[in-house]
Design a protein around this motif. Structure first.
Motif: not given
Length: 123
Positions: A102-123
């Motif tokens: 782990x490095x500093x932002x913005x990319x935190x030292x990461x080479x590749x990023x996926x598109x993401x998946x949404x997690x929604x937590x309801x109260x």
């Protein structure tokens, strides 16, 4: 390189969810793998990272004790098991790959990023 995250969805507070990320196009065993998240209106934040050999893991303070990161190099996959979820865990979760830790932002030292998946937590 593709990092395809899956497993997101809607869950009630206190529930559990497991995310998966399938990697392709890279020498998976040579990369540290991790998870970041971005909640609506907030900046991207680190969640967890696991070293290429699984010998080292690191968690954000906000999730430590509730989240477990793991990987299967044979399947070129990384996983994030989340328990005791709370509404503040609602975010898009991104799978990442990096040769560095782990490095500093913005990319935190990461080479590749996926598109993401949404997690929604309801109260």
């Amino acid at each position: 390189v593709q990092l395809q995250a899956s497993g997101g969805g809607l869950v009630q507070a206190g529930g559990s969810l497991g995310l998966s990320c399938a990697a392709s196009g890279l020498s998976f065993g040579n990369y540290n793998m991790g998870w970041f998240r971005q909640a609506p209106g907030k900046e991207r934040e680190f969640v967890a990272i696991i070293s290429w050999s699984s010998s080292s893991v690191k968690y954000a303070d906000s999730v430590r004790g509730r989240v477990t990161v793991s990987r299967d190099n044979a399947k070129k996959s990384v996983y994030l098991q989340m328990n005791s979820l709370a509404p503040e865990d609602t975010a898009v979760y991104y799978c990442v790959a990096g040769r560095a830790w782990i490095g500093p932002p913005p990319d935190y030292g990461m080479d590749y990023w996926g598109k993401g998946t949404l997690v929604t937590v309801s109260s």
